[in-house]
Write an enzyme that holds these catalytic residues in place. Structure first.
Site, PDB file in Angstrom:
ATOM      1  N   ARG A   1       0.828  -1.216   0.000  1.00 25.88           N
ATOM      2  CA  ARG A   1       0.000   0.000   0.000  1.00 25.88           C
ATOM      3  C   ARG A   1       0.856   1.256   0.000  1.00 25.88           C
ATOM      4  NH1 ARG A   1      -2.710  -4.256   1.953  1.00 25.88           N
ATOM      5  NH2 ARG A   1      -5.002  -4.238   2.055  1.00 25.88           N
TER       6      ARG A   1
ATOM      7  N   GLY B   1      -1.415 -11.928  -4.530  1.00 30.96           N
ATOM      8  CA  GLY B   1      -2.836 -11.605  -4.633  1.00 30.96           C
ATOM      9  C   GLY B   1      -3.093 -10.156  -4.247  1.00 30.96           C
TER      10      GLY B   1
ATOM     11  N   ASP C   1      -3.997 -15.334   7.905  1.00 31.71           N
ATOM     12  CA  ASP C   1      -2.700 -15.774   7.372  1.00 31.71           C
ATOM     13  C   ASP C   1      -1.915 -16.627   8.379  1.00 31.71           C
ATOM     14  OD1 ASP C   1      -3.227 -14.499   5.009  1.00 31.71           O
ATOM     15  OD2 ASP C   1      -2.162 -12.676   5.547  1.00 31.71           O
TER      16      ASP C   1
END
Ligand code: S3P
Length: 443
Positions: free
Chosen positions: A30, A98, A318
């Site tokens: 990001r 992803g 995760d």
């Protein structure tokens, strides 16, 4: 992807000392994207030098952004402004990531030019409808075959804001919609079935974009500007998780993990391990770039199996592969439910972890949305990570506490998220190393 590589992890321990894990992967992606769209120069410190995040940097460079790396873990980004990206003649390769592909899909949907996003074999099997559908509802044009990569994104579509109720709890989907929302006319609003990590929201605010958000929702208007800002990225909780579990399950261990990101949307594993009886304390809790950060002190403890609260699953999505190992070392049964998303990660993590742990002597029953894991002794043997970085590192933990060495297949992709894992593991007291990849198939 790098060449195939196996590991052997041997029984060892205790784990002692202090460790710093590399920068957070989600935040690194990001930070690169928002710094690229900002006006001015941003310096990103603590950047994850992983294959996933480097792929995102390369894509943004291909789109005309100047990104330099004066030293490891640092990126200096000269932002081109919201409308300064340039078309690339070549496909944009997101590698194994992803997060890279889904967030870039949102960002590219708002551009005035066409682009094509591609990925490696694993990423090319991962579902993209979840971003294609909401972006299409915003006016984007994205072509794919059966909702799988490559994604062909047509530019100049003229996006408009929407109120999106996402069917899956996914920060990637939410973020793709919000990034498209920067380019949309009017208000974009996202509501999630369960709150997910809010890094995009926090970082948009840090780069000066007006946004309101809370657990499970976010709202912004198009038409503002991003201003460059320096970003300091904390250690990745998901990378720390392997060492947290390793110290929990190895007798005599006492490990300190420094400056780990402790955003509550990431730390579900701490709650679950504590409910299992783990000895984990948080020290020096503070804030770094708007994110909670602290040191984790972890000691060995006898764990007991539990029913993992479904409400915590999104906050530990995760870390589920590592939980399989904690559960195998616990007394009694651990039940994981509400985790069907694991089936569409870098691998089908329920199937891969269940198969691998069974080969190591653990009784595991697969369920469509999770697994039932019986605690007991682990024996040595072989487990196939199927090219999934988090499964590979989890099986390395299994080798640490097994009765004999564990050979782990197909570990090269660990470089996507934690390139220094082997060094860090050895420094902490694990005995794990690489061997040439085995050719013969596992029975
Ligand atoms: C991520 C969100 C999660 C997580 C992934 C990183 C992100 O995926 O599993 O590793 O950076 O937004 P989903 O959004 O598919 O749940």
């Amino acid at each position: 992807m790098s060449t195939r590589l196996d590991w052997i992890s041997r029984p060892a321990g205790p784990l002692r000392g202090e460790l710093r894990v590399p920068g957070d992967k989600s935040i690194s992606h990001r930070a690169l994207m928002l710094a690229s769209l900002a006006e001015g120069r941003s310096c990103i410190e603590g950047f994850l030098e992983g294959e996933d995040t480097r792929a995102t940097a390369a894509v943004l460079q291909q789109l005309g952004v100047c990104i330099t790396a004066p030293t490891g873990g640092v990126r200096v980004v000269d932002g081109v402004g919201l409308h300064g990206l340039r078309a690339s003649e070549q496909p944009l390769d997101c590698g194994n990531a992803g997060t890279g592909m889904r967030l870039l899909a949102g960002l590219l949907a708002g551009q005035g030019f066409d682009s094509t996003l591609v990925g490696d074999a694993s990423l090319s099997r991962r579902p993209m409808r979840r971003v294609i559908d909401p972006l299409t509802a915003m006016g984007a044009h994205i072509d794919s075959r059966d909702g799988l990569p490559p994604l062909h994104i047509r530019g100049g579509s003229g996006l408009h804001g929407v109120k999106a109720d996402t069917p899956v709890a996914s920060a990637q989907v939410k973020s793709a919609i919000l990034l498209a929302g920067l380019y949309a006319e009017g208000t974009t609003e996202v509501h999630e079935p369960q709150p997910t990590r809010d890094y995009t929201e926090r970082m948009l605010a840090a780069f000066g974009w007006p946004i309101t958000f809370g657990p499970g929702w976010a709202r912004l208007d198009g038409g503002h500007r991003l201003q460059a800002v320096d970003v300091r990225i904390p250690g990745d909780f998901s990378s720390a998780a392997f060492f947290i579990v390793a110290a929990c399950v190895t007798p005599g261990s006492r490990l300190v993990l420094r400056e780990v990101g402790l955003n509550p949307r990431r730390t579900g594993l701490l709650d679950v391990l504590r409910a299992m009886g783990a000895d984990i304390t948080i020290e020096h809790l503070g804030e770094q770039g708007g994110e909670p950060v602290g040191d984790l002190r972890v000691g060995h403890a006898s764990l007991r199996g539990i029913e993992v609260p479904v409400a915590l699953v999104a906050d530990m999505i995760d870390e589920c592969p590592a939980l399989f190992v904690a559960a195998a070392c616990a007394q009694g049964r651990t039940v994981l439910r509400g985790a069907a998303e694991l089936r569409v990660k870098e691998s089908d993590r329920i199937a891969v972890m269940a198969a691998g742990m069974r080969r190591l002597g653990v009784a595991v029953t697969e369920r469509p949305d999770g697994a039932v894991i019986e605690g007991g002794a682990l024996r040595g043997g072989e487990a196939d990570s199927c090219g999934d970085h988090r499964c590979a590192m989890s099986f390395a933990l299994a080798g640490l506490v097994a009765a004999a060495p564990v050979r782990i297949r197909d570990c090269a992709n660990v470089a996507t998220s934690f390139p220094g894992f082997l060094d860090a593991a050895r420094a902490a007291g694990m005995v794990v190393g690489t061997v040439p990849a085995a050719d013969e198939a596992l029975e």
